[in-house]
Design a protein around this motif. Structure first.
Motif, PDB file in Angstrom:
ATOM      1  N   VAL A  13       1.706   5.931  10.195  1.00  0.00           N
ATOM      2  CA  VAL A  13       1.495   4.478  10.190  1.00  0.00           C
ATOM      3  C   VAL A  13       2.799   3.732  10.499  1.00  0.00           C
ATOM      4  CG1 VAL A  13      -0.496   4.531   8.654  1.00  0.00           C
ATOM      5  CG2 VAL A  13       1.806   4.432   7.669  1.00  0.00           C
ATOM      6  N   THR A  14       3.740   4.427  11.135  1.00  0.00           N
ATOM      7  CA  THR A  14       5.043   3.828  11.431  1.00  0.00           C
ATOM      8  C   THR A  14       4.916   2.526  12.197  1.00  0.00           C
ATOM      9  OG1 THR A  14       5.973   6.073  11.517  1.00  0.00           O
ATOM     10  CG2 THR A  14       7.315   4.293  12.429  1.00  0.00           C
ATOM     11  N   ASP A  15       3.940   2.444  13.095  1.00  0.00           N
ATOM     12  CA  ASP A  15       3.785   1.256  13.929  1.00  0.00           C
ATOM     13  C   ASP A  15       2.825   0.223  13.349  1.00  0.00           C
ATOM     14  OD1 ASP A  15       5.529   2.332  15.833  1.00  0.00           O
ATOM     15  OD2 ASP A  15       3.905   3.405  16.843  1.00  0.00           O
ATOM     16  N   SER A  16       2.380   0.436  12.120  1.00  0.00           N
ATOM     17  CA  SER A  16       1.440  -0.523  11.515  1.00  0.00           C
ATOM     18  C   SER A  16       1.781  -0.758  10.044  1.00  0.00           C
ATOM     19  CB  SER A  16      -0.004  -0.013  11.645  1.00  0.00           C
ATOM     20  OG  SER A  16      -0.131   1.292  11.106  1.00  0.00           O
ATOM     21  N   LEU A  17       3.047  -1.080   9.779  1.00  0.00           N
ATOM     22  CA  LEU A  17       3.537  -1.222   8.407  1.00  0.00           C
ATOM     23  C   LEU A  17       3.488  -2.651   7.880  1.00  0.00           C
ATOM     24  CD1 LEU A  17       6.717   1.054   8.549  1.00  0.00           C
ATOM     25  CD2 LEU A  17       4.595   1.546   7.322  1.00  0.00           C
ATOM     26  N   ASP A  18       3.177  -3.614   8.718  1.00  0.00           N
ATOM     27  CA  ASP A  18       3.360  -5.008   8.333  1.00  0.00           C
ATOM     28  C   ASP A  18       2.625  -5.415   7.069  1.00  0.00           C
ATOM     29  OD1 ASP A  18       5.065  -5.367  10.391  1.00  0.00           O
ATOM     30  OD2 ASP A  18       3.739  -6.596  11.625  1.00  0.00           O
ATOM     31  N   SER A  20      -0.914  17.783  14.252  1.00  0.00           N
ATOM     32  CA  SER A  20      -1.945  17.040  14.984  1.00  0.00           C
ATOM     33  C   SER A  20      -3.230  16.857  14.179  1.00  0.00           C
ATOM     34  CB  SER A  20      -2.265  17.750  16.302  1.00  0.00           C
ATOM     35  OG  SER A  20      -2.704  19.082  16.061  1.00  0.00           O
ATOM     36  N   ALA A  21      -3.443  17.711  13.157  1.00  0.00           N
ATOM     37  CA  ALA A  21      -4.640  17.597  12.317  1.00  0.00           C
ATOM     38  C   ALA A  21      -4.405  16.741  11.079  1.00  0.00           C
ATOM     39  CB  ALA A  21      -5.129  18.985  11.910  1.00  0.00           C
ATOM     40  N   GLY A  22      -3.179  16.253  10.896  1.00  0.00           N
ATOM     41  CA  GLY A  22      -2.883  15.424   9.732  1.00  0.00           C
ATOM     42  C   GLY A  22      -2.389  16.198   8.527  1.00  0.00           C
ATOM     43  N   ASN A  23      -2.143  17.503   8.673  1.00  0.00           N
ATOM     44  CA  ASN A  23      -1.598  18.297   7.576  1.00  0.00           C
ATOM     45  C   ASN A  23      -0.120  17.977   7.381  1.00  0.00           C
ATOM     46  OD1 ASN A  23      -4.030  19.984   7.113  1.00  0.00           O
ATOM     47  ND2 ASN A  23      -3.571  20.736   9.175  1.00  0.00           N
ATOM     48  N   ALA A  24       0.283  17.845   6.135  1.00  0.00           N
ATOM     49  CA  ALA A  24       1.644  17.396   5.836  1.00  0.00           C
ATOM     50  C   ALA A  24       2.614  18.552   5.682  1.00  0.00           C
ATOM     51  CB  ALA A  24       1.650  16.560   4.562  1.00  0.00           C
ATOM     52  N   GLU A  57       0.862  -1.176   0.000  1.00  0.00           N
ATOM     53  CA  GLU A  57       0.000   0.000   0.000  1.00  0.00           C
ATOM     54  C   GLU A  57       0.900   1.227   0.000  1.00  0.00           C
ATOM     55  OE1 GLU A  57      -2.785  -0.084   3.193  1.00  0.00           O
ATOM     56  OE2 GLU A  57      -3.532  -2.086   2.714  1.00  0.00           O
ATOM     57  N   PRO A  58       0.449   2.331  -0.585  1.00  0.00           N
ATOM     58  CA  PRO A  58       1.320   3.509  -0.696  1.00  0.00           C
ATOM     59  C   PRO A  58       1.547   4.196   0.645  1.00  0.00           C
ATOM     60  CG  PRO A  58      -0.858   3.998  -1.547  1.00  0.00           C
ATOM     61  CD  PRO A  58      -0.847   2.530  -1.262  1.00  0.00           C
ATOM     62  N   VAL A  59       2.809   4.403   0.967  1.00  0.00           N
ATOM     63  CA  VAL A  59       3.207   5.155   2.155  1.00  0.00           C
ATOM     64  C   VAL A  59       4.286   6.141   1.727  1.00  0.00           C
ATOM     65  CG1 VAL A  59       2.639   3.323   3.804  1.00  0.00           C
ATOM     66  CG2 VAL A  59       4.922   3.384   2.771  1.00  0.00           C
ATOM     67  N   SER A  60       4.582   7.089   2.586  1.00  0.00           N
ATOM     68  CA  SER A  60       5.601   8.083   2.254  1.00  0.00           C
ATOM     69  C   SER A  60       6.542   8.271   3.432  1.00  0.00           C
ATOM     70  CB  SER A  60       4.939   9.422   1.892  1.00  0.00           C
ATOM     71  OG  SER A  60       5.904  10.339   1.393  1.00  0.00           O
ATOM     72  N   THR A  61       7.840   8.380   3.149  1.00  0.00           N
ATOM     73  CA  THR A  61       8.827   8.597   4.201  1.00  0.00           C
ATOM     74  C   THR A  61       9.992   9.421   3.670  1.00  0.00           C
ATOM     75  OG1 THR A  61      10.264   7.508   5.836  1.00  0.00           O
ATOM     76  CG2 THR A  61      10.053   6.437   3.687  1.00  0.00           C
ATOM     77  N   TYR A  62      10.595  10.176   4.552  1.00  0.00           N
ATOM     78  CA  TYR A  62      11.789  10.958   4.218  1.00  0.00           C
ATOM     79  C   TYR A  62      13.049  10.287   4.728  1.00  0.00           C
ATOM     80  CZ  TYR A  62      15.050  14.908   4.120  1.00  0.00           C
ATOM     81  OH  TYR A  62      16.146  15.730   3.891  1.00  0.00           O
ATOM     82  N   ASP A  63      12.933   9.499   5.808  1.00  0.00           N
ATOM     83  CA  ASP A  63      14.122   9.025   6.509  1.00  0.00           C
ATOM     84  C   ASP A  63      14.074   7.556   6.926  1.00  0.00           C
ATOM     85  OD1 ASP A  63      12.164   9.163   8.434  1.00  0.00           O
ATOM     86  OD2 ASP A  63      13.107  10.786   9.572  1.00  0.00           O
ATOM     87  N   LEU A  64      13.051   6.818   6.530  1.00  0.00           N
ATOM     88  CA  LEU A  64      12.850   5.427   6.933  1.00  0.00           C
ATOM     89  C   LEU A  64      12.590   5.275   8.427  1.00  0.00           C
ATOM     90  CD1 LEU A  64      15.704   3.699   4.846  1.00  0.00           C
ATOM     91  CD2 LEU A  64      13.304   4.026   4.203  1.00  0.00           C
ATOM     92  N   GLU A  83       0.630   7.772   5.709  1.00  0.00           N
ATOM     93  CA  GLU A  83      -0.325   7.286   4.713  1.00  0.00           C
ATOM     94  C   GLU A  83      -1.422   8.318   4.539  1.00  0.00           C
ATOM     95  OE1 GLU A  83      -2.208   2.994   4.196  1.00  0.00           O
ATOM     96  OE2 GLU A  83      -3.094   4.072   5.885  1.00  0.00           O
ATOM     97  N   ALA A  84      -1.760   8.653   3.300  1.00  0.00           N
ATOM     98  CA  ALA A  84      -2.845   9.597   3.038  1.00  0.00           C
ATOM     99  C   ALA A  84      -4.181   8.984   3.437  1.00  0.00           C
ATOM    100  CB  ALA A  84      -2.874   9.979   1.561  1.00  0.00           C
ATOM    101  N   VAL A  85      -5.008   9.784   4.098  1.00  0.00           N
ATOM    102  CA  VAL A  85      -6.308   9.283   4.552  1.00  0.00           C
ATOM    103  C   VAL A  85      -7.479  10.071   3.964  1.00  0.00           C
ATOM    104  CG1 VAL A  85      -5.414   8.288   6.681  1.00  0.00           C
ATOM    105  CG2 VAL A  85      -6.148  10.678   6.664  1.00  0.00           C
ATOM    106  N   SER A  86      -7.220  11.183   3.281  1.00  0.00           N
ATOM    107  CA  SER A  86      -8.302  11.894   2.603  1.00  0.00           C
ATOM    108  C   SER A  86      -7.726  12.747   1.489  1.00  0.00           C
ATOM    109  CB  SER A  86      -9.103  12.771   3.572  1.00  0.00           C
ATOM    110  OG  SER A  86      -8.355  13.894   3.979  1.00  0.00           O
ATOM    111  N   MET A  87      -8.602  13.129   0.567  1.00  0.00           N
ATOM    112  CA  MET A  87      -8.218  13.983  -0.557  1.00  0.00           C
ATOM    113  C   MET A  87      -9.216  15.125  -0.665  1.00  0.00           C
ATOM    114  SD  MET A  87      -7.233  11.106  -3.413  1.00  0.00           S
ATOM    115  CE  MET A  87      -6.318  12.260  -4.435  1.00  0.00           C
TER     116      MET A  87
END
Length: 300
Positions: free
Chosen positions: A131-136, A221-225, A103-110, A115-119
């Motif tokens: 989603v760092t703790d739920s990557l499996d 805290s609001a999910g803004n990137a 599934e698509p995720v985004s990271t700068y530093d591993l 993960e995007a949750v809305s558009m």
């Protein structure tokens, strides 16, 4: 949009409808209109959000890790204290039962993955979750170990043995993150895999974030990137070259490994969610991964 024909309403109820009754009927009509607008907007947002609904049939099969040397005996193992040889089975840490869904995720530093949750109505991602703790179930991650025998070594990817058998759409959207740690060196990279693709120009593109060539650096805290420039490198610049049938130093080594030292190699294969190629066409693909390295003598 619903409207009210007052002339018909007066005929049904007589000419004695007072202002209060008319106002109440108008309020009800407005409430219906607002509800209708909200439902339409929700339906539209759901429709544009579809590119995040990834099929579990986007599968990758881990195969093996291998090494090649030129005067340097570089060995590999899937366990630190295990048997070191010229190849080993890849055993990812997040067991998904054979094939791995992405599934698509985004990271700068591993270190942190988002993960995007809305558009928004322009089909651009506007909210993210950590989603760092739920990557499996979103990527493939694991560890192999390299050992240099006989002499110090410069370590490269081996383009002759490295196998990523995916269509171009997946090769252009996928990233390989890698962290190499030994007693004398510690390096982290994120690589684009385009250079290893057997296809050219076959991938489709669409923008899903408001800036070009970026990844998600952090969220509030609001999910803004907060976006940062895509740190990914061309994997071909870190591959060994070949002279006859033997690997020779390429442009940049991944690491320098001292004789008899062990290098821990952590790897992450993932779909970069901000990449222009990461949308619906990347689904319904399958492939295999062979992760290969080459060791060469240290240049003066």
């Amino acid at each position: 949009m619903p409207t009210i024909d007052w002339s018909h309403a007066d005929r049904r109820h007589g000419t004695g409808m007072n202002i209060s009754q008319r106002n109440e009927q108008l309020k009800r009509a407005i409430r219906r209109t607002v509800l209708f607008t909200v439902l339409v907007a929700f339906t539209f947002i759901c429709a544009t959000f579809a590119w995040f609904s990834f099929s579990t049939s986007t599968n990758v099969t881990p195969m093996r890790g291998s090494v090649n040397g030129s005067g340097v005996e570089l060995l590999i193992s899937n366990a630190y204290d295990g048997e070191y040889a010229f190849e080993c089975e890849l055993l990812p840490e997040n067991d998904q039962g054979g094939d791995y869904g992405f599934e698509p995720v985004s990271t700068y530093d591993l270190e942190n993955f988002f993960e995007a949750v809305s558009m928004n109505t322009d089909s651009m991602a506007d909210r993210y979750a950590d989603v760092t703790d739920s990557l499996d179930n979103k990527l493939m991650k694991g560890t192999v170990y390299l050992k240099a025998q006989n002499a110090d070594a410069e370590v490269f990817f081996d383009p002759e043995q490295m196998e990523l058998s995916f269509p171009d759409q997946m090769m252009t959207s996928m990233r390989l993150g890698i962290r190499l740690s030994s007693s004398t060196d510690d390096r982290t990279y994120i690589f684009r895999l385009d250079g290893l693709s057997t296809e050219t120009g076959a991938a489709e593109e669409t923008s899903t974030v408001p800036q070009d060539n970026v990844v998600v650096y952090s969220i509030d805290s609001a999910g803004n990137a907060e976006y940062a420039e895509d740190p990914s490198l061309d994997i071909m610049e870190y591959c060994a070259a070949y002279e006859d049938t033997k690997p020779i130093p390429g442009t940049f080594p991944l690491t320098l490994l001292s004789k008899d030292d062990i290098c821990t190699v952590m790897y992450w294969f993932y779909l970069e969610g901000c990449d222009v190629n990461t949308f619906n066409p990347v689904q319904e693909n399958e492939g295999e991964i062979d992760l290969a390295f080459a060791g060469t003598g240290v240049r003066p």
